[in-house]
Design a protein around this motif. Structure first.
Motif, PDB file in Angstrom:
ATOM      1  N   MET A  88       0.708  -1.389  -0.145  1.00 59.43           N
ATOM      2  CA  MET A  88       0.157  -0.082  -0.026  1.00 59.43           C
ATOM      3  C   MET A  88       0.869   1.195   0.067  1.00 59.43           C
ATOM      4  SD  MET A  88      -3.033   0.173  -0.096  1.00 59.43           S
ATOM      5  CE  MET A  88      -4.436   1.397  -0.151  1.00 59.43           C
ATOM      6  N   SER A  89       0.411   2.465  -0.788  1.00 62.75           N
ATOM      7  CA  SER A  89       1.291   3.519  -0.547  1.00 62.75           C
ATOM      8  C   SER A  89       1.123   4.303   0.740  1.00 62.75           C
ATOM      9  CB  SER A  89       0.440   4.377  -1.733  1.00 62.75           C
ATOM     10  OG  SER A  89      -0.568   4.895  -1.641  1.00 62.75           O
ATOM     11  N   SER A  90       2.184   5.014   1.107  1.00 65.48           N
ATOM     12  CA  SER A  90       2.285   5.773   2.127  1.00 65.48           C
ATOM     13  C   SER A  90       3.583   6.864   2.072  1.00 65.48           C
ATOM     14  CB  SER A  90       2.569   4.667   3.278  1.00 65.48           C
ATOM     15  OG  SER A  90       3.875   4.039   3.227  1.00 65.48           O
ATOM     16  N   ILE A  91       3.469   7.578   3.250  1.00 63.14           N
ATOM     17  CA  ILE A  91       4.619   8.564   3.097  1.00 63.14           C
ATOM     18  C   ILE A  91       5.799   7.776   4.174  1.00 63.14           C
ATOM     19  CG2 ILE A  91       5.458  10.561   3.859  1.00 63.14           C
ATOM     20  CD1 ILE A  91       3.687  11.156   1.640  1.00 63.14           C
ATOM     21  N   ASP A  92       7.089   7.993   3.452  1.00 66.34           N
ATOM     22  CA  ASP A  92       8.106   7.386   4.504  1.00 66.34           C
ATOM     23  C   ASP A  92       8.622   8.569   5.026  1.00 66.34           C
ATOM     24  OD1 ASP A  92      10.581   6.430   5.199  1.00 66.34           O
ATOM     25  OD2 ASP A  92      10.996   5.594   3.371  1.00 66.34           O
ATOM     26  N   ASP A  93       8.516   8.721   6.525  1.00 70.57           N
ATOM     27  CA  ASP A  93       9.118   9.842   7.290  1.00 70.57           C
ATOM     28  C   ASP A  93      10.524   9.984   7.128  1.00 70.57           C
ATOM     29  OD1 ASP A  93       6.439  11.092   7.564  1.00 70.57           O
ATOM     30  OD2 ASP A  93       5.792   9.869   9.136  1.00 70.57           O
ATOM     31  N   SER A  94      10.910   8.780   7.143  1.00 65.01           N
ATOM     32  CA  SER A  94      12.576   8.801   7.139  1.00 65.01           C
ATOM     33  C   SER A  94      13.296   9.407   6.125  1.00 65.01           C
ATOM     34  CB  SER A  94      13.053   7.269   7.270  1.00 65.01           C
ATOM     35  OG  SER A  94      13.079   6.787   5.804  1.00 65.01           O
ATOM     36  N   LYS A  95      12.620   9.878   5.037  1.00 67.13           N
ATOM     37  CA  LYS A  95      12.971  10.709   3.739  1.00 67.13           C
ATOM     38  C   LYS A  95      12.586  11.975   4.054  1.00 67.13           C
ATOM     39  CE  LYS A  95      13.637   7.245   0.909  1.00 67.13           C
ATOM     40  NZ  LYS A  95      15.037   6.788   0.582  1.00 67.13           N
ATOM     41  N   THR A  96      13.677  13.017   3.639  1.00 65.66           N
ATOM     42  CA  THR A  96      13.436  14.463   3.636  1.00 65.66           C
ATOM     43  C   THR A  96      12.518  14.978   2.601  1.00 65.66           C
ATOM     44  OG1 THR A  96      15.552  14.614   4.748  1.00 65.66           O
ATOM     45  CG2 THR A  96      14.523  16.724   3.648  1.00 65.66           C
ATOM     46  N   PHE A  97      11.769  15.695   2.757  1.00 63.53           N
ATOM     47  CA  PHE A  97      10.967  16.327   1.750  1.00 63.53           C
ATOM     48  C   PHE A  97      11.720  17.268   1.021  1.00 63.53           C
ATOM     49  CE2 PHE A  97       8.184  19.857   0.135  1.00 63.53           C
ATOM     50  CZ  PHE A  97       7.474  19.186  -0.843  1.00 63.53           C
ATOM     51  N   ILE A  98      11.591  17.354  -0.349  1.00 64.39           N
ATOM     52  CA  ILE A  98      12.455  18.065  -1.340  1.00 64.39           C
ATOM     53  C   ILE A  98      11.393  19.081  -2.090  1.00 64.39           C
ATOM     54  CG2 ILE A  98      13.637  18.023  -3.434  1.00 64.39           C
ATOM     55  CD1 ILE A  98      14.641  15.218  -2.431  1.00 64.39           C
ATOM     56  N   PRO A  99      11.354  20.274  -1.722  1.00 62.92           N
ATOM     57  CA  PRO A  99      10.377  21.197  -2.418  1.00 62.92           C
ATOM     58  C   PRO A  99      10.804  21.357  -4.005  1.00 62.92           C
ATOM     59  CG  PRO A  99      11.807  22.228  -0.953  1.00 62.92           C
ATOM     60  CD  PRO A  99      12.198  20.869  -0.733  1.00 62.92           C
ATOM     61  N   LEU A 100       9.798  21.383  -4.811  1.00 63.49           N
ATOM     62  CA  LEU A 100      10.196  21.556  -6.242  1.00 63.49           C
ATOM     63  C   LEU A 100       9.577  22.981  -6.597  1.00 63.49           C
ATOM     64  CD1 LEU A 100       8.784  18.177  -7.631  1.00 63.49           C
ATOM     65  CD2 LEU A 100      10.838  18.843  -7.001  1.00 63.49           C
ATOM     66  N   ASN A 101      10.024  23.537  -7.676  1.00 58.83           N
ATOM     67  CA  ASN A 101       9.796  24.693  -8.269  1.00 58.83           C
ATOM     68  C   ASN A 101       8.957  24.432  -9.333  1.00 58.83           C
ATOM     69  OD1 ASN A 101      11.780  26.640  -6.746  1.00 58.83           O
ATOM     70  ND2 ASN A 101      13.335  25.512  -8.121  1.00 58.83           N
ATOM     71  N   ILE A 102       7.714  24.807  -9.125  1.00 54.56           N
ATOM     72  CA  ILE A 102       6.551  24.621 -10.098  1.00 54.56           C
ATOM     73  C   ILE A 102       5.894  25.936 -10.599  1.00 54.56           C
ATOM     74  CG2 ILE A 102       4.299  23.607 -10.150  1.00 54.56           C
ATOM     75  CD1 ILE A 102       5.097  21.772  -7.712  1.00 54.56           C
ATOM     76  N   ALA A 103       5.889  25.916 -11.936  1.00 54.13           N
ATOM     77  CA  ALA A 103       5.099  26.829 -12.698  1.00 54.13           C
ATOM     78  C   ALA A 103       3.866  26.687 -12.927  1.00 54.13           C
ATOM     79  CB  ALA A 103       5.928  27.233 -14.025  1.00 54.13           C
ATOM     80  N   VAL A 104       2.874  27.700 -12.916  1.00 52.61           N
ATOM     81  CA  VAL A 104       1.376  27.487 -13.264  1.00 52.61           C
ATOM     82  C   VAL A 104       0.921  28.251 -14.669  1.00 52.61           C
ATOM     83  CG1 VAL A 104      -0.832  27.635 -12.314  1.00 52.61           C
ATOM     84  CG2 VAL A 104       0.835  26.588 -10.822  1.00 52.61           C
ATOM     85  N   LEU A 105       0.517  27.748 -15.378  1.00 53.05           N
ATOM     86  CA  LEU A 105       0.050  28.459 -16.502  1.00 53.05           C
ATOM     87  C   LEU A 105      -1.507  28.345 -16.806  1.00 53.05           C
ATOM     88  CD1 LEU A 105       0.683  30.178 -19.260  1.00 53.05           C
ATOM     89  CD2 LEU A 105       0.988  27.660 -20.409  1.00 53.05           C
ATOM     90  N   THR A 106      -2.205  29.283 -16.832  1.00 54.79           N
ATOM     91  CA  THR A 106      -3.590  29.325 -17.040  1.00 54.79           C
ATOM     92  C   THR A 106      -3.963  29.445 -18.501  1.00 54.79           C
ATOM     93  OG1 THR A 106      -4.294  29.812 -14.876  1.00 54.79           O
ATOM     94  CG2 THR A 106      -6.095  30.304 -16.420  1.00 54.79           C
ATOM     95  N   ILE A 107      -4.583  28.902 -19.052  1.00 53.74           N
ATOM     96  CA  ILE A 107      -4.845  29.185 -20.590  1.00 53.74           C
ATOM     97  C   ILE A 107      -6.348  29.478 -20.871  1.00 53.74           C
ATOM     98  CG2 ILE A 107      -4.595  27.843 -22.881  1.00 53.74           C
ATOM     99  CD1 ILE A 107      -2.679  26.191 -21.360  1.00 53.74           C
ATOM    100  N   SER A 108      -6.315  30.666 -21.226  1.00 53.30           N
ATOM    101  CA  SER A 108      -8.042  31.374 -21.373  1.00 53.30           C
ATOM    102  C   SER A 108      -7.768  32.337 -22.121  1.00 53.30           C
ATOM    103  CB  SER A 108      -8.333  31.490 -19.832  1.00 53.30           C
ATOM    104  OG  SER A 108      -9.579  32.235 -19.832  1.00 53.30           O
ATOM    105  N   ASP A 109      -8.854  32.491 -22.731  1.00 54.08           N
ATOM    106  CA  ASP A 109      -9.217  34.245 -23.491  1.00 54.08           C
ATOM    107  C   ASP A 109      -9.697  34.905 -22.672  1.00 54.08           C
ATOM    108  OD1 ASP A 109      -8.199  33.102 -25.772  1.00 54.08           O
ATOM    109  OD2 ASP A 109      -9.979  32.316 -26.586  1.00 54.08           O
ATOM    110  N   THR A 110     -10.402  34.481 -21.453  1.00 54.00           N
ATOM    111  CA  THR A 110     -11.160  35.461 -20.554  1.00 54.00           C
ATOM    112  C   THR A 110     -10.701  35.930 -19.099  1.00 54.00           C
ATOM    113  OG1 THR A 110     -12.494  33.707 -19.926  1.00 54.00           O
ATOM    114  CG2 THR A 110     -13.186  34.645 -21.972  1.00 54.00           C
TER     115      THR A 110
END
Length: 187
Positions: free
Chosen positions: A1-23
């Motif tokens: 089953m999936s889970s979070i392994d607390d022995s690992k350190t979280f690595i923050p990612l750099n995420i870009a957000v693009l909204t595609i809209s004419d309005t």
């Protein structure tokens, strides 16, 4: 089953957000705001945020810019994945993919079907990798953005998520490019 392994350190990612809209503008872009809120709450950084019109060349230009930026790990777009004449996000972005992520589209369809039934068939959500940058193209509704983030992306963009995640393979995505991404994430 999936889970979070607390022995690992979280690595923050750099995420870009693009909204595609004419309005939409930044003031009324609910889908983009939904993504930004969730990205930051998860501990990642919003590296950039933009809005472009439903125009193939405008979309490609912005995505190419972010793919070329070594500081951007992930791009998430919202909008333009439907069937109307102005919905051109897949046509604009899929040719940029070095590798398609068909499993994302399938999983997103499954998540959507559980929430909105057969209306889920109206999406052309897509994802792939280009220049060692993950790209996810989501529909332009806040609900779809919530579902994609909460059910898929929050897990796959967390280095601690087991049995596997996208972050742990980032250093190997660019073996052919020799460009460092997600420094510190090693299997």
């Amino acid at each position: 089953m999936s889970s979070i392994d607390d022995s690992k350190t979280f690595i923050p990612l750099n995420i870009a957000v693009l909204t595609i809209s004419d309005t939409r503008t930044l003031a009324d872009d609910k889908s983009g705001a939904t993504l930004v809120e969730r990205i930051e709450k998860a501990g990642h950084l919003v590296a950039d945020r933009a809005i472009v019109t439903d125009d193939v060349e405008s979309i490609r230009a912005r995505i190419r810019q972010w793919i070329a930026d070594p500081a951007i790990d992930v791009v998430i777009t919202t909008g333009g994945t439907g069937f109307t004449g102005r919905d051109v996000t897949p046509e604009a972005i899929e040719p940029l993919f070095e590798k398609r992520m068909d499993g994302f589209a399938t999983l997103f369809l499954m998540v959507s079907h559980a929430k909105i039934g057969t209306s889920a068939i109206q999406t052309r959500a897509t994802a792939g990798v280009a220049g060692a940058t993950y790209i996810f193209c989501l529909p332009g509704s806040p609900g779809a953005c919530k579902d994609a983030w909460d059910e898929i992306l929050v897990h796959q963009l967390d280095y601690r998520y087991r049995p596997c995640n996208f972050v742990e393979i980032m250093p190997r995505l660019d073996e052919h490019l020799r460009r460092a991404k997600a420094k510190g994430a090693m299997v």
